[in-house]
Design an enzyme around this catalytic site. Structure first.
Site, PDB file in Angstrom:
ATOM      1  CG  HIS A 267      -1.922   1.138   1.355  1.00  0.00           C
ATOM      2  ND1 HIS A 267      -2.430   1.460   0.178  1.00  0.00           N
ATOM      3  CD2 HIS A 267      -3.303   1.333   2.034  1.00  0.00           C
ATOM      4  CE1 HIS A 267      -3.248   2.415   0.192  1.00  0.00           C
ATOM      5  NE2 HIS A 267      -3.660   1.993   1.880  1.00  0.00           N
ATOM      6  CG  HIS A 306      -4.037   1.028  -8.578  1.00  0.00           C
ATOM      7  ND1 HIS A 306      -5.291   0.834  -8.408  1.00  0.00           N
ATOM      8  CD2 HIS A 306      -3.780   1.395  -7.804  1.00  0.00           C
ATOM      9  CE1 HIS A 306      -5.503   1.724  -6.990  1.00  0.00           C
ATOM     10  NE2 HIS A 306      -4.676   2.111  -6.493  1.00  0.00           N
ATOM     11  CG  ASP A 362       2.844   4.179  -3.341  1.00  0.00           C
ATOM     12  OD1 ASP A 362       3.516   5.942  -3.779  1.00  0.00           O
ATOM     13  OD2 ASP A 362       2.263   3.743  -3.803  1.00  0.00           O
TER      14      ASP A 362
END
Ligand code: CMC
Length: 429
Positions: A267, A306, A362
């Site tokens: 995460h 994702h 990210d």
């Protein structure tokens, strides 16, 4: 055509009409389907809640196929370009954009709750010198519940508002102090003359100067990063906040659970993992062998993939642009070249194309954070500060939702049954 599903249970030959509402059926309706009077009703097996809606929500809309992200109906691209983090926080919490008077009052409230009780400082100082800042943040935000015991009165709207303001205001203070702690530097008190993000940078980096003045371009870039992270509907940490909050505990405890969930490498911890990965790859020549390792299942390409976005992550596109703005001030991060090449190779590779794996938020955020001189351990703390308004908007929605119950999933039991217990003294004799 009626909006219902006809299900035939081949165990009994019976047929059932299950209503479809908003593209979903109620799991409780399936529970009415039984093989016999004394058998349990049909359940849905869904590890990771891949296809289970846990709530109705009007906070954030995502269309993963089209790469759309909207907060309260406003596209993320517009908010990132034209809004500020505190305005977005207001929008998420209150459901509508503020008037000038509402905005000024909101900023004033947040600004004047940035200080924490002195005892928070003393207990933070008790952490080991090398404590991970996320561990410190999780513990200290949870500990705030002991400083504000009135926070457990979650049915009172004014009380909820007070805790929401406190938490959004104090998260940067806690995060900055966790950072200073690791560096062995004195904690810096908030400077309430500064805006939210400029004050955060001051608490992070101020030394002996009387006022810390960050480059406006960096303040804006970090503000945009906070906006991009502010909410993401029912992700792992938000689900943790909602799940813990469903027990009607105070919001500090619920948000501490969210921080814990965010800490994990799948995460929020992914941006830290991306940086470590890029550093390990070291140079462009090593990319092909790294990609081979990923395809052979030895490891993951961190910052890719994702659960929801299957074409592109709109946040990644905005961040890529923010990279340029930040590097203009700080100079280019040498890992950027490796990241860009890695992205190029992966996006042309059958393995990633077939699985619809694209860079997520990210993949590039860590490079920006590093340019700010944040160590990788701090990246997830930044994510947590940005995500706090989202967690609180979702928590607030949860506690006012009459359909919500304490979160308590079912299981499919696979262990033994009705064994005979022999006391240890007899078993070991
Ligand atoms: N590298 C290599 N293979 C991958 C990756 C990856 N990053 N992500 C998914 N896959 C493969 C996976 O092995 C599987 O392959 P197969 O079908 O052969 O078994 C297939 O793609 C489907 O993946 P999944 O694990 O079923 O997908 P998921 O929806 O359960 O997981 C994810 C989503 C984000 C946890 C995963 O893509 C991942 O671990 N990515 C790396 C970690 C990361 O970057 N996380 C940040 C997410 S964005 C920030 C946030 O919101 O937290």
């Amino acid at each position: 055509m009626t909006d219902s599903l006809t299900v035939r249970d081949n165990r009994t030959g019976l047929e059932y009409d299950v209503p479809i509402l908003d593209g979903a059926i109620k799991a409780a309706d399936l529970g009415k389907i039984k093989a016999g009077d004394d058998t349990p009703g049909l359940a849905v097996y869904d590890p990771g809640f891949v296809n289970t809606a846990s709530c109705r929500s009007s906070v954030t809309y995502i269309d993963g196929e089209k790469g759309i992200l909207e907060y309260r109906g406003f596209p993320i691209e517009q908010l990132a370009e034209k809004s500020s983090f505190l305005e977005v926080a207001y929008l998420l919490i209150n459901g509508a954009l503020p008037t000038k008077a509402e905005y000024d009052a909101w900023v004033h409230e947040i600004t004047y709750h940035t200080f924490v009780h002195e005892n928070v400082k003393s207990f933070m100082q008790g952490f080991r010198y090398d404590a991970h800042p996320m561990g410190m943040l999780m513990a200290s935000v949870g500990a705030l519940s002991t400083f504000y015991p009135d926070a457990r009165n979650i049915s009172d709207a004014d009380n909820r508002h007070m805790q929401i303001v406190r938490m959004i205001a104090k998260m940067p203070t806690l995060g900055a102090w966790a950072f200073r702690h690791a560096q062995g530097k004195p904690y810096v008190y908030p400077d309430n003359d500064l805006g939210y993000t400029a004050n955060f940078l001051s608490m992070l980096f101020k030394m002996s100067e009387s006022k810390f003045e960050a480059d406006e371009r960096l303040v804006r870039a970090l503000d945009v990063l906070f906006i991009l992270h502010a909410d993401h509907e029912q992700n792992c940490s938000t689900n943790a906040v909602r799940s813990v909050g469903s027990s009607q505990v105070d919001p500090y405890s619920a948000v501490a659970a969210g921080v814990g969930a965010l800490y994990g490498p799948l995460h929020g911890g992914a941006n830290e993992a991306v940086l470590r990965m890029l550093r390990r790859i070291g140079s462009k020549e090593n990319i092909p062998s790294f990609i081979e390792g990923v395809k052979n299942g030895n490891e993951k390409l961190m910052g890719f993939g994702h659960r929801v976005y299957k074409n592109f992550d709109p946040r990644a596109t905005i961040i890529k642009k923010a990279c340029d703005d930040v590097f203009e001030v700080t100079g280019v991060n040498p890992l950027l070249e490796i990241a860009k090449e890695l992205e190029k190779i992966a996006l042309e590779d059958e393995y990633f194309i077939k699985r619809k794996l694209y860079p997520n938020v990210d993949f590039y955020s860590g490079l920006i954070y590093e340019a700010f001189q944040f160590p990788p351990e701090m990246f997830t703390v930044l994510f947590a500060i940005g995500r706090t308004p989202g967690w609180l908007a979702q928590w607030s929605e949860l506690v006012q939702d009459k359909e919500q119950k304490i979160a308590r999933p079912k299981q499919i039991y696979t262990g033994p049954r009705t064994l005979d217990f022999t006391p240890a003294s007899e078993r070991w004799a």
